[in-house]
Design an enzyme around this catalytic site. Structure first.
Site, short mmCIF file in Angstrom:
data_model
loop_
_atom_site.label_atom_id
_atom_site.label_comp_id
_atom_site.label_asym_id
_atom_site.label_seq_id
_atom_site.Cartn_x
_atom_site.Cartn_y
_atom_site.Cartn_z
N THR A 123 -9.13 5.59 -2.17
CA THR A 123 -10.50 5.11 -2.41
C THR A 123 -11.50 6.23 -2.18
OG1 THR A 123 -10.59 4.22 -0.15
CG2 THR A 123 -10.06 2.67 -1.91
N LYS A 138 -15.09 7.18 -4.14
CA LYS A 138 -16.38 7.43 -3.49
C LYS A 138 -16.94 8.79 -3.89
CE LYS A 138 -14.54 4.77 0.33
NZ LYS A 138 -13.70 4.89 1.52
N HIS A 182 0.80 -1.22 0.00
CA HIS A 182 0.00 0.00 0.00
C HIS A 182 0.83 1.27 0.00
CE1 HIS A 182 -4.11 -1.56 0.59
NE2 HIS A 182 -3.55 -2.52 1.29
N LYS A 229 -9.42 12.99 4.47
CA LYS A 229 -8.48 11.86 4.45
C LYS A 229 -7.51 12.04 5.61
CE LYS A 229 -7.41 12.92 0.23
NZ LYS A 229 -7.43 11.72 -0.57
N ARG A 230 -6.73 11.00 5.87
CA ARG A 230 -5.71 11.08 6.91
C ARG A 230 -4.82 12.30 6.67
NH1 ARG A 230 -0.78 8.25 6.75
NH2 ARG A 230 -1.60 7.17 4.92
N LYS A 269 -0.14 14.16 1.40
CA LYS A 269 -1.51 14.38 0.91
C LYS A 269 -1.78 15.87 0.70
CE LYS A 269 -3.20 10.12 3.04
NZ LYS A 269 -3.63 9.36 1.85
#
Length: 830
Positions: free
Chosen positions: A666, A670, A367, A558-559, A564
């Site tokens: 993911t 969504k 991952h 998100k985290r 990110k």
């Protein structure tokens, strides 16, 4: 059997409205112990959950019985996280009785929504890794694949995130405080898990060298089973979670001596193994606890798998044909060594045969491409905590390197990369390497990620095993992420093409022509606005911030992690804020920036970014000069339930990670499925989403993974020069550095500025900033064209059929697991 009891049994399995109503009233009295006048919402949730569970249990037993009767090959999915969220709505939807349950509760004078809201989210995961695992369980059951999930029953989960003066503060998640009606405790299913001790060498009955692990400390793993309902209710698989129990709960001698804490010390130390997800590993004790957790659940799971197999078989020759064990990331990678220990030490299987069996059973999902995120545990830790496993790892490594050495012509650099042991500095065991060589297949989770795996973190392994790495692009379950979470849009889709899309998401493709239908576009907008009103009300309750429902809902959930790039998002927000203040007479398109996500407790930079976002929000949201044109909202304690409210309401999906660093994502799937347009880099599954929705229906910006890598390695990249050439960026950074957003502590954000300006800007925030701002301007401009925006949003939704986890799981089943669907036999109770 007495006819009265037979009738009652049938009644409790019936799915019609009257039977459900009677079951609810019966369970309330005879299980919860309340009457309707005294019952709380939580009482009613437990009542409804238990009544729905009744309708699951027989099908669950049919499924399990079928697997045993036909001795089928099963999938065992080992994951440290299962972010399953609430189960009531999911179970009702997959059984097909949401409307019946709603009507039954209406007749009692209750609202299904209020009952559902009383269910806490199961605190069993954190982010995409755990949500993917949950989607896979749903898809395995929905595709009638024999599958089990194995993990840990965390008492307090990761943590409950609250904000105090804008700072993240962690509190325990009390999700089990009032019990869990979905789980079945299995006190009879107990496995010993050993730690510490020493290894004895001896000669077995035929004079061969053998080993015993002795003088160890033991903890018991106790099973808790949760049924996983497949769509249509035919297949009900099992999620088995392990709770740690002490071998001796209470020491009477210590208690009688007045040493009351010492009397329960062993119980506390043992049960700490299943207290929290990801204990803070900034300390040595924290590292040890986390490592022990990983071994604890992996060992218990493998013991359970072998116990089940041996009920049908007398030797292990057929194990790879009966058990497919999937490692979800490196957390359960110690399972490679544990399987060897169980086979060789406990069941006297010869080493070479045991290794062949192990490789035949295991496969590994990677991952991450971040080298620092690939687990590597100190050798000294393994030698102390799992001494026998360290011996086994040394032997696996020696045999593997001897084989590789012949091929590599003694290329020491290559052998060093292939080794399970990193010999530099504090010697460490590379768990990614162990998972790779112990598995017959290794997969990435998006096309780009898989190719980069071959070129970077596993380049030497790919050269050694050119057929081992395969791609399995992630997917999401349409049941939860559209059918349940977005009923307005789900009902609209069903009204046009029927319900087939719920179990075959590719059916959405038939709706693409509707993007040009003015009536359908209006209905699509109406569904989106209903969802936006719901989210606005939710945010007002949770944060006190009132937002404009007609604004562009710009969402990054998100985290919190530097790669990110939530930081780039908030810097662009500051630049937009400045533009609005500079031009108060311009008619601005209103924008609402919505953030959510948790930072790891020891990740200080991520927590500082959260504080910055909250500080910027405090200034922006109270500035009358921007009116309702710009709002910044950070929703605390992001979880599955919050995501189910946010995803359907989003207009713009922020997927802006530094290219080459996000494996897949993911959340991007969504959000696109729910009609949000993506603004993002060519990273992870964004590449495949772009191909699916078309270049004109997505906002792509920034450096590619290859360009980002070249820029870093070229040595010519100077963030100071980039900042100096971009007035909007410089102004935003100057405002941060001079304390505009932190007047109480002007130097608060110097670590962030330092990382960008003098720290080399590793995540290339400054490099991509201008291009990001341009893409954001393009998105805002398009949003002003209501009809065209809606057309593109519809094309996003209708183009997402390939991103179903049903497709992903089907590919795993065919190409990695070798598992076939089987329809459960129905018992005589039907």
């Amino acid at each position: 059997m007495d006819a009265r009891y037979r009738t009652r049994d049938i009644e409790r399995r019936s799915l019609d409205v009257d039977a459900l109503k009677r079951s609810f009233l019966e369970w309330l009295v005879y299980s919860v112990g309340k009457d309707a006048r005294a019952a709380t919402r939580r009482d009613w949730f437990h009542t409804v959950a238990l009544a729905v569970r009744d309708r699951v249990v027989d099908r669950w037993m049919d499924t399990t019985r079928t697997y045993y009767t036909h001795d089928v090959k099963r999938v065992y999915y080992l994951s440290l996280e299962f972010l399953i969220g609430r189960l009531l709505t999911n179970s009702l939807a997959n059984l097909g009785i949401i409307d019946e349950c709603r009507q039954a509760l209406d007749r009692i004078g209750l609202s299904l929504d209020e009952v559902v809201d009383a269910e806490p989210d199961a605190a069993l995961g954190n982010g995409g890794l755990g949500r993917l695992a949950a989607c896979f369980l749903d898809s395995m059951a929905s595709r009638n694949l024999p599958g089990y999930g194995y993990g840990i029953r965390y008492e307090f989960g990761l943590f409950e995130q609250r904000f105090e003066h804008g700072w993240q503060v962690e509190y325990p998640e009390q999700w089990l405080q009032f019990g869990n009606p979905w789980e079945f405790a299995r006190p009879e299913v107990l496995y010993p898990v050993q730690f510490y001790g020493r290894v004895e060498e001896f000669r077995d009955s035929v004079g061969e060298r053998a080993y015993r692990w002795v003088d160890s400390e033991r903890v018991l793993a106790m099973a808790y089973d949760t049924p996983v309902v497949g769509f249509g209710g035919k297949t009900i698989n099992t999620l088995r979670l392990w709770a740690a129990r002490a071998t001796r709960d209470f020491n009477f001698g210590h208690f009688n001596e007045g040493a009351y804490m010492k009397a329960v010390e062993q119980k506390i130390l043992s049960e700490n193994l299943s207290r929290v997800l990801y204990p803070n590993d900034a300390t040595e004790t924290g590292k040890e606890l986390r490592f022990k957790q990983e071994y604890f659940f992996t060992s218990a799971s493998l013991q359970d798998i072998l116990r089940r197999y041996l009920q049908h078989h007398s030797d292990f020759d057929q194990l790879p044909n009966k058990a497919a064990i999937q490692l979800n990331d490196t957390h359960p990678a110690i399972g490679i060594a544990e399987m060897m220990r169980l086979l060789v030490d406990q069941h006297a299987v010869k080493w070479d045969k045991a290794w062949e069996i192990t490789q035949g059973c295991f496969s590994y999902t990677n991952h991450t491409l971040l080298p620092e995120a690939l687990e590597a545990w100190p050798v000294r830790l393994l030698e102390r905590v799992l001494p026998r496993h360290m011996q086994i790892i040394y032997e696996i490594n020696a045999k593997f390197l001897n084989r590789s050495s012949a091929r590599a012509a003694h290329d020491n650099a290559r052998l060093s990369h292939l080794s399970l042991i990193d010999e530099r500095g504090d010697r460490r065991v590379r768990m990614g390497n162990l998972a790779f060589i112990g598995s017959h297949k290794v997969n990435g989770v998006s096309a780009l990620h898989t190719e980069l795996m071959k070129q970077t973190v596993f380049a030497d392994f790919h050269a050694e095993f050119p057929d081992r790495i395969v791609n399995k692009t992630n997917g999401i379950t349409p049941r939860r992420w559209l059918h349940q979470a977005n009923r307005p849009l789900s009902d609209l889709i069903t009204s046009r093409i029927g319900e087939g899309w719920i179990h075959d998401l590719s059916a959405l493709d038939a709706l693409k022509p509707k993007a040009d239908d003015v009536v359908f576009r209006e209905e699509f907008r109406r569904a989106k606005r209903k969802n936006k009103k719901r989210l606005a009300a939710y945010l007002a309750r949770q944060t006190g911030v009132e937002i404009n429902v007609d604004s562009l809902f710009d969402v990054q959930v998100k985290r919190i992690h530097e790669y990110k790039r939530q930081l780039m998002n908030i810097l662009q927000t500051i630049a937009l804020y400045n533009d609005m203040r500079d031009s108060p007479t311009v008619t601005w398109t209103p924008v609402t920036k919505i953030f959510a996500g948790k930072a790891a407790p020891a990740y200080h930079m991520a927590k500082l970014i959260i504080k910055l976002i909250n500080d910027v929000g405090k200034v922006v949201n109270h500035d009358p000069s921007v009116h309702d044109n710009l709002k910044v909202v950070f929703l605390p304690n992001y979880n599955v339930t919050a995501a189910e409210i946010i995803m359907p309401a989003a207009d713009l999906s922020e997927q802006i990670s530094t290219a080459g660093m996000e494996a897949s994502g993911t959340g991007n799937m969504k959000l696109a499925l729910n009609g949000a347009l993506t603004i993002g880099t060519l990273d992870g599954a964004n590449v495949e989403i772009k191909d699916a929705v078309g270049d004109d229906n997505i906002f792509i910006f920034g450096l590619t993974a290859e360009e980002a890598n070249s820029l870093r390695q070229g040595g010519a990249y100077n963030p100071r020069d980039v900042i100096g050439a971009n007035p909007a960026l410089k102004r935003a950074l100057d405002m941060i550095s001079t304390g505009v957003f932190s007047p109480d502590d002007p130097s608060r954000y110097h670590p962030i500025l330092q990382s960008l300006i003098d720290g080399g800007d590793h995540f290339l925030v400054t490099a991509d900033f201008e291009d990001y701002c341009t893409a954001h301007d393009d998105a805002v401009a398009l949003y002003r064209d209501t009809e065209e925006w809606t057309r593109k949003a519809i094309l996003n939704t209708t183009s997402m059929g390939w991103f179903s986890s049903d497709r992903t799981v089907g590919e795993y089943a065919d190409e990695i697991w070798g598992v076939k669907p089987i329809i459960p036999d129905e018992g005589d109770h039907r």
